[in-house]
Design a protein around this motif. Structure first.
Motif, mmCIF file in Angstrom:
data_model
loop_
_atom_site.group_PDB
_atom_site.id
_atom_site.type_symbol
_atom_site.label_atom_id
_atom_site.label_comp_id
_atom_site.label_asym_id
_atom_site.label_seq_id
_atom_site.Cartn_x
_atom_site.Cartn_y
_atom_site.Cartn_z
ATOM 1 N N ILE A 77 0.836 -1.208 0.000
ATOM 2 C CA ILE A 77 0.000 0.000 0.000
ATOM 3 C C ILE A 77 0.871 1.258 0.000
ATOM 4 C CG2 ILE A 77 -1.676 1.339 1.320
ATOM 5 C CD1 ILE A 77 -2.759 -1.377 2.371
ATOM 6 N N ILE A 78 1.851 1.290 0.880
ATOM 7 C CA ILE A 78 2.733 2.463 0.975
ATOM 8 C C ILE A 78 3.481 2.688 -0.336
ATOM 9 C CG2 ILE A 78 4.785 3.388 2.123
ATOM 10 C CD1 ILE A 78 3.788 1.908 4.673
ATOM 11 N N ALA A 79 4.019 1.603 -0.898
ATOM 12 C CA ALA A 79 4.771 1.716 -2.152
ATOM 13 C C ALA A 79 3.871 2.194 -3.291
ATOM 14 C CB ALA A 79 5.406 0.371 -2.496
ATOM 15 N N TYR A 80 2.670 1.631 -3.374
ATOM 16 C CA TYR A 80 1.766 1.999 -4.475
ATOM 17 C C TYR A 80 1.366 3.473 -4.378
ATOM 18 C CZ TYR A 80 -1.951 1.683 -7.917
ATOM 19 O OH TYR A 80 -2.730 1.881 -9.029
ATOM 20 N N VAL B 112 -3.207 7.815 -5.854
ATOM 21 C CA VAL B 112 -4.527 7.183 -5.979
ATOM 22 C C VAL B 112 -5.434 8.136 -6.741
ATOM 23 C CG1 VAL B 112 -6.506 6.214 -4.746
ATOM 24 C CG2 VAL B 112 -4.210 5.977 -3.787
ATOM 25 N N GLU B 113 -5.853 7.706 -7.920
ATOM 26 C CA GLU B 113 -6.704 8.538 -8.759
ATOM 27 C C GLU B 113 -7.959 7.764 -9.178
ATOM 28 O OE1 GLU B 113 -4.458 9.839 -12.089
ATOM 29 O OE2 GLU B 113 -2.959 10.927 -10.898
ATOM 30 N N THR C 284 -9.230 4.061 -5.705
ATOM 31 C CA THR C 284 -9.594 4.302 -4.307
ATOM 32 C C THR C 284 -10.211 3.049 -3.692
ATOM 33 O OG1 THR C 284 -9.987 6.654 -4.747
ATOM 34 C CG2 THR C 284 -11.000 5.716 -2.759
ATOM 35 N N ALA C 285 -11.116 2.402 -4.439
ATOM 36 C CA ALA C 285 -11.751 1.173 -3.951
ATOM 37 C C ALA C 285 -10.712 0.060 -3.767
ATOM 38 C CB ALA C 285 -12.842 0.732 -4.913
ATOM 39 N N MET C 286 -9.754 -0.030 -4.708
ATOM 40 C CA MET C 286 -8.722 -1.059 -4.637
ATOM 41 C C MET C 286 -7.853 -0.881 -3.390
ATOM 42 S SD MET C 286 -5.670 -1.824 -7.386
ATOM 43 C CE MET C 286 -4.842 -0.248 -7.030
ATOM 44 N N VAL C 287 -7.381 0.331 -3.160
ATOM 45 C CA VAL C 287 -6.524 0.589 -2.000
ATOM 46 C C VAL C 287 -7.320 0.409 -0.706
ATOM 47 C CG1 VAL C 287 -5.165 2.350 -0.805
ATOM 48 C CG2 VAL C 287 -4.970 2.101 -3.280
ATOM 49 N N ALA C 288 -8.595 0.825 -0.722
ATOM 50 C CA ALA C 288 -9.438 0.638 0.462
ATOM 51 C C ALA C 288 -9.594 -0.850 0.784
ATOM 52 C CB ALA C 288 -10.806 1.279 0.245
ATOM 53 N N PHE C 289 -9.729 -1.666 -0.249
ATOM 54 C CA PHE C 289 -9.830 -3.122 -0.073
ATOM 55 C C PHE C 289 -8.553 -3.671 0.555
ATOM 56 C CE2 PHE C 289 -9.336 -7.454 -1.992
ATOM 57 C CZ PHE C 289 -10.388 -8.056 -1.307
ATOM 58 N N TRP C 290 -7.409 -3.181 0.115
ATOM 59 C CA TRP C 290 -6.137 -3.608 0.696
ATOM 60 C C TRP C 290 -6.042 -3.194 2.162
ATOM 61 C CZ3 TRP C 290 -2.422 -1.629 -3.737
ATOM 62 C CH2 TRP C 290 -2.653 -2.381 -4.899
ATOM 63 N N VAL C 291 -6.474 -1.972 2.464
ATOM 64 C CA VAL C 291 -6.441 -1.487 3.851
ATOM 65 C C VAL C 291 -7.322 -2.368 4.740
ATOM 66 C CG1 VAL C 291 -7.085 0.416 5.385
ATOM 67 C CG2 VAL C 291 -5.878 0.889 3.240
#
Length: 366
Positions: free
Chosen positions: A46-49, A55-56, A61-68
């Protein structure tokens, strides 16, 4: 680079959420173990991405939220084994504990042959009781002459299938039994231990099968839960110890605690990882001691390695039934008891199936 991070993000997220499925399938249950590792690796992704690509848009946003959510899901399991969490097992307040005993648990690893190094550690620690998992006859022969000088009471079942067990005790043992609760060839011990004061407690030692290639976990769950139910029926307060081949935060271990009403001294204190002593980056708490709230904790220590793939662990407890009510412990609900009964039935059926397979393998060829 971007596609690699996306792939890793979804793979680690899958590792996080798959264990939510209630199934004994080995390839899912092994994912109960690396909760901390998955949380750290997924956080790094997450940090690297975000740092490299940002995040655009709604999709990212949904993808990163899923990872979180994947990270948070892992953290909620391991949180209780950090020092931030509330301690479950209270320490004794007695300056000189009057009914204390020390129990040392060690999976010696059957193929490990560093007998002298192991004996040096045992004699240095000088526990009141010693549980050895995985000893074969060679281990028994190489340690018994020295240990029998110090431990007059024993229960012995060395085996060459990595499920042997030896119990050595300075304290008197009564009504000792070697049982095969689910599978032939996988013993567990039950004995009543008498303290110098005359007070007694039940001791159960176990070492069920782990999840491994093509071996699901029905029998592990059944053995642990059978012992958990037995604890509620014993005459004396109980202690359960051994290599449970399960992590402290798994659903099975949680259910075991609820059914048995026992507490875990690791909660609020740390992981106390015991496996693997050979691979520093991949360590999990597999060797456990659970006990009745009638006991108070004096000390809990992970000991130095001696050649096995497990670290030994030593715990000192003090018998204080007068303070039992002050110590919170898990309580099983009706749904928990029903789930435990179902898992026991499934495990017993699988155990019988494996026992039959072993009998077939032993039959001489026609």
């Amino acid at each position: 680079m971007k596609s690699t991070l996306i792939t890793l993000g979804f793979v680690f997220s899958l590792f996080s959420f798959l264990p939510l499925i209630r199934t004994p399938l080995w390839w899912i249950r092994v994912l109960d173990f690396p909760r901390l590792h998955v949380a750290v690796l997924l956080s790094a992704v997450i940090i690297a991405y975000v740092a490299i690509f940002g995040v655009e848009g709604a999709a990212e946003t949904a993808m990163v939220a899923f990872w979180v959510l994947g990270v948070l899901n892992e953290v909620r399991y391991i949180y209780n084994f950090t020092r931030v969490a509330k301690v479950e097992a209270l320490r004794t307040e007695q300056a000189t504990p009057r009914n204390a005993f020390t129990l040392m648990i060690s999976n010696v690893r059957m193929v490990n042959r560093k007998y002298d190094k192991f004996l040096q550690l045992v004699l240095k620690e000088d526990p009141d009781m010693l549980v050895m998992n995985e000893p074969d006859e060679a281990w028994h022969e190489n340690v018994r002459h020295e240990l029998e000088k110090h431990y007059p009471y024993t229960i012995k079942k060395p085996l060459d299938n990595t499920y042997g067990m030896l119990l050595w005790s300075k304290l008197k043992l009564h009504e000792s039994k070697i049982r095969y609760l689910v599978e032939d060839g996988i013993p567990s011990f039950h004995t009543v231990v008498e303290l110098p004061s005359g007070k007694k407690f039940d001791l159960f030692t176990v070492h069920p099968q782990p999840p491994r290639l093509m071996k699901n976990t029905e029998t592990r769950e059944a053995e642990l839960l059978l012992v958990a139910k037995e604890l509620k029926k014993t005459k004396y307060p109980s202690v359960v110890a051994g290599d449970l081949n399960d992590v402290a935060w798994s659903k099975t271990t949680k259910l075991f605690k609820e059914i048995s009403g026992t507490i875990d001294p690791r909660v609020g204190r740390g992981f106390y990882n015991t496996y693997s002593a050979l691979v520093p980056l991949f360590r999990y708490p597999l060797d456990h001691v659970f006990y009745d709230p009638a006991f108070r904790l004096v000390s809990l220590r992970r000991l130095e390695k001696f050649g096995s793939d497990h670290f030994p662990i030593a715990i000192t407890l003090n018998y204080e039934p007068q303070h039992e009510e002050a110590q919170e412990h898990p309580v099983a609900g009706q749904e928990d008891r029903q789930e435990a009964n179902e898992l026991i039935q499934e495990g017993l059926e699988k155990g019988e199936e494996r026992n039959m397979e072993k009998l077939e393998d032993k039959k001489p060829a026609q």
